[in-house]
Design a protein around this motif. Structure first.
Motif, short mmCIF file in Angstrom:
data_model
loop_
_atom_site.label_atom_id
_atom_site.label_comp_id
_atom_site.label_asym_id
_atom_site.label_seq_id
_atom_site.Cartn_x
_atom_site.Cartn_y
_atom_site.Cartn_z
N ARG A 1 0.84 -1.19 0.00
CA ARG A 1 0.00 0.00 0.00
C ARG A 1 0.87 1.24 0.00
O ARG A 1 2.02 1.20 0.45
CB ARG A 1 -0.94 0.02 1.20
CG ARG A 1 -0.27 0.07 2.56
CD ARG A 1 -1.30 -0.10 3.66
NE ARG A 1 -0.71 -0.07 5.00
CZ ARG A 1 -1.37 -0.32 6.10
NH1 ARG A 1 -2.68 -0.62 6.06
NH2 ARG A 1 -0.76 -0.27 7.28
N GLN A 2 0.29 2.31 -0.51
CA GLN A 2 1.05 3.55 -0.62
C GLN A 2 0.15 4.73 -0.33
O GLN A 2 -0.93 4.87 -0.94
CB GLN A 2 1.67 3.68 -2.01
CG GLN A 2 2.62 4.85 -2.15
CD GLN A 2 3.38 4.83 -3.45
OE1 GLN A 2 2.94 4.25 -4.44
NE2 GLN A 2 4.56 5.46 -3.46
N VAL A 3 0.59 5.55 0.58
CA VAL A 3 -0.04 6.84 0.85
C VAL A 3 0.68 7.88 0.01
O VAL A 3 1.91 7.84 -0.12
CB VAL A 3 0.06 7.18 2.34
CG1 VAL A 3 -0.52 8.57 2.61
CG2 VAL A 3 -0.65 6.13 3.18
N ARG B 1 6.01 3.14 -0.89
CA ARG B 1 5.13 1.98 -0.89
C ARG B 1 5.54 1.04 0.24
O ARG B 1 6.72 0.79 0.46
CB ARG B 1 5.20 1.28 -2.24
CG ARG B 1 4.17 0.19 -2.45
CD ARG B 1 4.22 -0.36 -3.87
NE ARG B 1 3.85 0.64 -4.85
CZ ARG B 1 4.68 1.13 -5.78
NH1 ARG B 1 5.90 0.67 -5.85
NH2 ARG B 1 4.25 2.01 -6.63
N GLU B 2 4.55 0.50 0.93
CA GLU B 2 4.79 -0.34 2.11
C GLU B 2 4.28 -1.75 1.86
O GLU B 2 3.15 -1.93 1.40
CB GLU B 2 4.06 0.28 3.31
CG GLU B 2 4.04 -0.58 4.56
CD GLU B 2 3.09 -0.07 5.63
OE1 GLU B 2 3.45 -0.18 6.82
OE2 GLU B 2 2.00 0.42 5.30
N THR C 1 -5.94 3.89 5.20
CA THR C 1 -6.24 4.59 3.95
C THR C 1 -5.00 4.66 3.08
O THR C 1 -3.94 5.14 3.52
CB THR C 1 -6.76 6.00 4.24
OG1 THR C 1 -8.01 5.90 4.94
CG2 THR C 1 -6.96 6.79 2.96
N ALA C 2 -5.11 4.18 1.85
CA ALA C 2 -3.97 4.12 0.93
C ALA C 2 -4.46 3.54 -0.39
O ALA C 2 -5.59 3.05 -0.49
CB ALA C 2 -2.86 3.25 1.50
N VAL C 3 -3.58 3.58 -1.37
CA VAL C 3 -3.79 2.82 -2.60
C VAL C 3 -3.11 1.47 -2.39
O VAL C 3 -1.95 1.40 -1.99
CB VAL C 3 -3.21 3.54 -3.82
CG1 VAL C 3 -3.43 2.70 -5.08
CG2 VAL C 3 -3.84 4.91 -3.99
N TYR C 4 -3.85 0.41 -2.67
CA TYR C 4 -3.34 -0.95 -2.46
C TYR C 4 -2.99 -1.58 -3.80
O TYR C 4 -3.73 -1.46 -4.79
CB TYR C 4 -4.38 -1.78 -1.73
CG TYR C 4 -4.47 -1.46 -0.26
CD1 TYR C 4 -5.01 -0.25 0.18
CD2 TYR C 4 -3.98 -2.33 0.71
CE1 TYR C 4 -5.07 0.06 1.53
CE2 TYR C 4 -4.03 -2.03 2.06
CZ TYR C 4 -4.58 -0.83 2.46
OH TYR C 4 -4.62 -0.51 3.80
N TYR C 5 -1.85 -2.26 -3.80
CA TYR C 5 -1.32 -2.91 -4.98
C TYR C 5 -0.94 -4.35 -4.64
O TYR C 5 -0.65 -4.67 -3.50
CB TYR C 5 -0.06 -2.22 -5.47
CG TYR C 5 -0.16 -0.76 -5.77
CD1 TYR C 5 0.01 0.18 -4.76
CD2 TYR C 5 -0.39 -0.30 -7.06
CE1 TYR C 5 -0.05 1.55 -5.04
CE2 TYR C 5 -0.46 1.05 -7.35
CZ TYR C 5 -0.28 1.98 -6.33
OH TYR C 5 -0.34 3.32 -6.62
N CYS C 6 -0.85 -5.18 -5.68
CA CYS C 6 -0.31 -6.52 -5.49
C CYS C 6 0.89 -6.70 -6.41
O CYS C 6 1.08 -5.96 -7.39
CB CYS C 6 -1.36 -7.59 -5.77
SG CYS C 6 -2.02 -7.58 -7.43
#
Length: 121
Positions: free
Chosen positions: A38-40, A45-46, A90-95
């Motif tokens: 995820r990335q705020v 990116r975390e 709250t963040a954008v989530y990626y895989c």
């Protein structure tokens, strides 16, 4: 070449739940270790969670006990069940995924748009 598409994000109140999906195209999905990140905006990116080919899972401390990663190899999909959501989720989530030294997403542009999760009352 494997491609990944995330979905399932949205707006949810604190304490609520969401399930994110990451659908993979291409073959050999079951041989990949898969992970959610995820990335705020404005931050790095975390890594959030990962699941290996034997479905062993790992989580960042901040989501342990609240999030659950799973995979369905027949559907070429990895999921992230998120419960007890907090505003700080709250963040954008990626895989992303990797195997035998091969990583699916290797460039910044290849991460795509992800799926937005907003936790707010």
């Amino acid at each position: 070449q494997v491609q990944l598409v995330e979905s399932g994000g949205g707006l949810v109140q604190p304490g609520g739940s969401l399930r994110l999906s990451c659908a993979a195209s291409g073959s050999s999905f079951s041989s990949y270790v898969m992970a959610w990140y995820r990335q705020v905006q404005g931050k790095q990116r975390e890594w959030v969670a990962s699941i290996d080919t034997d479905s062993n899972t790992q989580y960042v401390d901040s989501v342990k006990g609240r999030f659950a990663i799973s995979r369905d190899n027949a559907e070429n999909t990895v999921y992230l069940q998120m419960n007890s959501l907090k505003p700080e989720d709250t963040a954008v989530y990626y895989c992303n995924g990797w195997r035998s030294g091969i990583t699916i997403r290797t460039t910044e542009s290849s991460w795509g748009l992800g799926t937005q999760v907003t936790v707010s009352s």
